[in-house]
Design a protein around this motif. Sequence first.
Motif, PDB file in Angstrom:
ATOM      1  N   GLY A 167       0.870  -1.196   0.048  1.00 15.67           N
ATOM      2  CA  GLY A 167      -0.144  -0.094  -0.060  1.00 15.67           C
ATOM      3  C   GLY A 167       0.873   1.108   0.004  1.00 15.67           C
ATOM      4  N   LEU A 168       1.722   1.381   0.945  1.00 19.29           N
ATOM      5  CA  LEU A 168       2.762   2.391   0.920  1.00 19.29           C
ATOM      6  C   LEU A 168       3.459   2.650  -0.425  1.00 19.29           C
ATOM      7  CD1 LEU A 168       4.120   2.143   4.472  1.00 19.29           C
ATOM      8  CD2 LEU A 168       2.536   3.970   3.611  1.00 19.29           C
ATOM      9  N   ARG A 169       3.911   1.299  -1.116  1.00 15.01           N
ATOM     10  CA  ARG A 169       4.541   1.630  -2.420  1.00 15.01           C
ATOM     11  C   ARG A 169       3.547   2.246  -3.575  1.00 15.01           C
ATOM     12  NH1 ARG A 169       7.960  -3.921  -2.594  1.00 15.01           N
ATOM     13  NH2 ARG A 169       9.673  -3.255  -0.951  1.00 15.01           N
ATOM     14  N   GLY A 170       2.504   1.676  -3.112  1.00 15.18           N
ATOM     15  CA  GLY A 170       1.309   2.371  -4.155  1.00 15.18           C
ATOM     16  C   GLY A 170       1.333   3.809  -4.052  1.00 15.18           C
ATOM     17  N   LEU A 171       0.946   4.062  -2.813  1.00 14.85           N
ATOM     18  CA  LEU A 171       0.971   5.681  -2.328  1.00 14.85           C
ATOM     19  C   LEU A 171       2.057   6.343  -3.000  1.00 14.85           C
ATOM     20  CD1 LEU A 171      -0.521   5.434   1.111  1.00 14.85           C
ATOM     21  CD2 LEU A 171      -1.944   6.272  -1.011  1.00 14.85           C
ATOM     22  N   ALA A 172       3.322   6.046  -2.836  1.00 13.27           N
ATOM     23  CA  ALA A 172       4.496   6.570  -3.132  1.00 13.27           C
ATOM     24  C   ALA A 172       4.424   6.631  -4.728  1.00 13.27           C
ATOM     25  CB  ALA A 172       5.678   5.768  -2.750  1.00 13.27           C
ATOM     26  N   ALA A 173       3.994   5.611  -5.438  1.00  9.49           N
ATOM     27  CA  ALA A 173       3.842   5.771  -6.942  1.00  9.49           C
ATOM     28  C   ALA A 173       2.866   6.891  -7.207  1.00  9.49           C
ATOM     29  CB  ALA A 173       3.609   4.610  -7.648  1.00  9.49           C
ATOM     30  N   MET A 174       1.648   6.811  -6.575  1.00  7.36           N
ATOM     31  CA  MET A 174       0.788   7.874  -6.929  1.00  7.36           C
ATOM     32  C   MET A 174       1.065   9.263  -6.687  1.00  7.36           C
ATOM     33  SD  MET A 174      -2.918   6.143  -5.772  1.00  7.36           S
ATOM     34  CE  MET A 174      -2.540   4.850  -4.744  1.00  7.36           C
ATOM     35  N   LEU A 175       1.723   9.513  -5.637  1.00  5.22           N
ATOM     36  CA  LEU A 175       2.331  10.893  -5.177  1.00  5.22           C
ATOM     37  C   LEU A 175       3.478  11.317  -6.242  1.00  5.22           C
ATOM     38  CD1 LEU A 175       2.735  10.487  -1.305  1.00  5.22           C
ATOM     39  CD2 LEU A 175       1.077  11.784  -2.741  1.00  5.22           C
ATOM     40  N   GLU A 176       4.280  10.278  -6.582  1.00  6.17           N
ATOM     41  CA  GLU A 176       5.412  10.619  -7.805  1.00  6.17           C
ATOM     42  C   GLU A 176       4.613  11.040  -9.123  1.00  6.17           C
ATOM     43  OE1 GLU A 176       8.609   8.273  -9.888  1.00  6.17           O
ATOM     44  OE2 GLU A 176       8.910   8.230  -7.757  1.00  6.17           O
ATOM     45  N   ASP A 177       3.537  10.082  -9.370  1.00  5.19           N
ATOM     46  CA  ASP A 177       2.802  10.473 -10.779  1.00  5.19           C
ATOM     47  C   ASP A 177       2.296  11.865 -10.506  1.00  5.19           C
ATOM     48  OD1 ASP A 177       3.512   7.933 -11.596  1.00  5.19           O
ATOM     49  OD2 ASP A 177       1.598   7.017 -11.423  1.00  5.19           O
ATOM     50  N   ALA A 178       1.676  12.086  -9.332  1.00  9.33           N
ATOM     51  CA  ALA A 178       0.768  13.654  -9.136  1.00  9.33           C
ATOM     52  C   ALA A 178       1.952  14.659  -9.298  1.00  9.33           C
ATOM     53  CB  ALA A 178       0.098  13.685  -7.797  1.00  9.33           C
ATOM     54  N   ALA A 179       3.333  14.458  -8.857  1.00 11.82           N
ATOM     55  CA  ALA A 179       4.245  15.463  -8.771  1.00 11.82           C
ATOM     56  C   ALA A 179       4.648  15.768 -10.332  1.00 11.82           C
ATOM     57  CB  ALA A 179       5.429  15.131  -7.911  1.00 11.82           C
ATOM     58  N   ILE A 180       4.725  14.736 -10.879  1.00 11.95           N
ATOM     59  CA  ILE A 180       5.290  14.717 -12.504  1.00 11.95           C
ATOM     60  C   ILE A 180       3.951  15.688 -13.118  1.00 11.95           C
ATOM     61  CG2 ILE A 180       5.449  13.397 -14.367  1.00 11.95           C
ATOM     62  CD1 ILE A 180       6.942  11.256 -12.466  1.00 11.95           C
ATOM     63  N   LEU A 181       2.752  15.206 -12.937  1.00 14.44           N
ATOM     64  CA  LEU A 181       1.770  15.674 -13.649  1.00 14.44           C
ATOM     65  C   LEU A 181       1.669  17.347 -13.360  1.00 14.44           C
ATOM     66  CD1 LEU A 181      -0.932  13.090 -13.280  1.00 14.44           C
ATOM     67  CD2 LEU A 181      -0.048  13.630 -15.441  1.00 14.44           C
ATOM     68  N   GLU A 182       1.926  17.607 -11.884  1.00 12.03           N
ATOM     69  CA  GLU A 182       1.847  19.034 -11.573  1.00 12.03           C
ATOM     70  C   GLU A 182       3.194  19.603 -11.852  1.00 12.03           C
ATOM     71  OE1 GLU A 182       0.713  18.697  -7.416  1.00 12.03           O
ATOM     72  OE2 GLU A 182      -1.178  17.708  -7.984  1.00 12.03           O
ATOM     73  N   GLU A 183       4.177  18.927 -12.426  1.00 10.58           N
ATOM     74  CA  GLU A 183       5.354  19.539 -12.605  1.00 10.58           C
ATOM     75  C   GLU A 183       6.101  20.194 -11.389  1.00 10.58           C
ATOM     76  OE1 GLU A 183       4.792  20.756 -17.224  1.00 10.58           O
ATOM     77  OE2 GLU A 183       5.126  22.262 -16.002  1.00 10.58           O
ATOM     78  N   GLU A 184       6.001  19.307 -10.225  1.00 11.02           N
ATOM     79  CA  GLU A 184       6.599  19.699  -9.035  1.00 11.02           C
ATOM     80  C   GLU A 184       7.593  18.452  -8.792  1.00 11.02           C
ATOM     81  OE1 GLU A 184       3.630  20.045  -6.000  1.00 11.02           O
ATOM     82  OE2 GLU A 184       2.507  21.712  -6.907  1.00 11.02           O
ATOM     83  N   PRO A 185       8.570  18.884  -8.137  1.00 11.35           N
ATOM     84  CA  PRO A 185       9.471  17.780  -7.632  1.00 11.35           C
ATOM     85  C   PRO A 185       8.904  16.971  -6.618  1.00 11.35           C
ATOM     86  CG  PRO A 185      10.318  20.157  -6.815  1.00 11.35           C
ATOM     87  CD  PRO A 185       9.068  20.392  -7.585  1.00 11.35           C
ATOM     88  N   ALA A 186       9.254  15.686  -6.745  1.00 12.34           N
ATOM     89  CA  ALA A 186       8.594  14.836  -5.636  1.00 12.34           C
ATOM     90  C   ALA A 186       9.271  14.920  -4.373  1.00 12.34           C
ATOM     91  CB  ALA A 186       8.855  13.386  -6.101  1.00 12.34           C
ATOM     92  N   HIS A 187       8.497  14.979  -3.259  1.00 13.76           N
ATOM     93  CA  HIS A 187       8.963  15.370  -1.840  1.00 13.76           C
ATOM     94  C   HIS A 187       9.835  14.192  -1.296  1.00 13.76           C
ATOM     95  CE1 HIS A 187       6.294  18.679  -1.702  1.00 13.76           C
ATOM     96  NE2 HIS A 187       5.064  17.621  -1.893  1.00 13.76           N
TER      97      HIS A 187
END
Length: 200
Positions: A167-187
Amino acid sequence: MGAEFDAALEAARGGAAEGVAVLWRALNPALERYLAALVGQAAQDIASETWLQAARDLPSFRGDAAGFRVWLFRIGRNRAIDEQRRAGRRREELLAEPGEFAGAAPDAAAVAEERWGTDRALALLARLPREQAEAVLLRSVAGLDANECGRILGKRPGAVRVAAMRGLRGLAAMLEDAAILEEEPAHESSSADVVSGVFR
């Protein structure tokens, strides 16, 4: 959970309202955050029902502080499952018999759910398989260990650990995808930090 919690549990078991108040202050915030992920806006109502049942059944409870926490979250989970079933039936009834408000605009609660913060975390968690989402919530938000989670979910501790990790890996992937889509660096923080931080 320390000596104060143990003393409060004993007092509550004996019928002392002050003991129940200490238990409530210690556990209700995490219980409501967990239930919010399961039943959304109904979380406070379900938490209240959970505490009412716990208070009623407390004299027959046998166990320590950790056992009480598991017992309380299991009651909450069962109440949430009942609420989901009721909500499903209500939804079917509304679809079967549309009322005069069928074409109305979404209410304020629906709009608020689309906002950032807790609602964003809940939306991300909702995209995970249910067993992974519950494992993450119980481990990261409620602060339960794998054995305690297993007792609530009816799974072996190893299965809970695997579900939480996935679940945490899935969340990390979703957060990374969201950061890429928003053109923000991943936290730099982990998804566990993000989830537990958002729900504080």
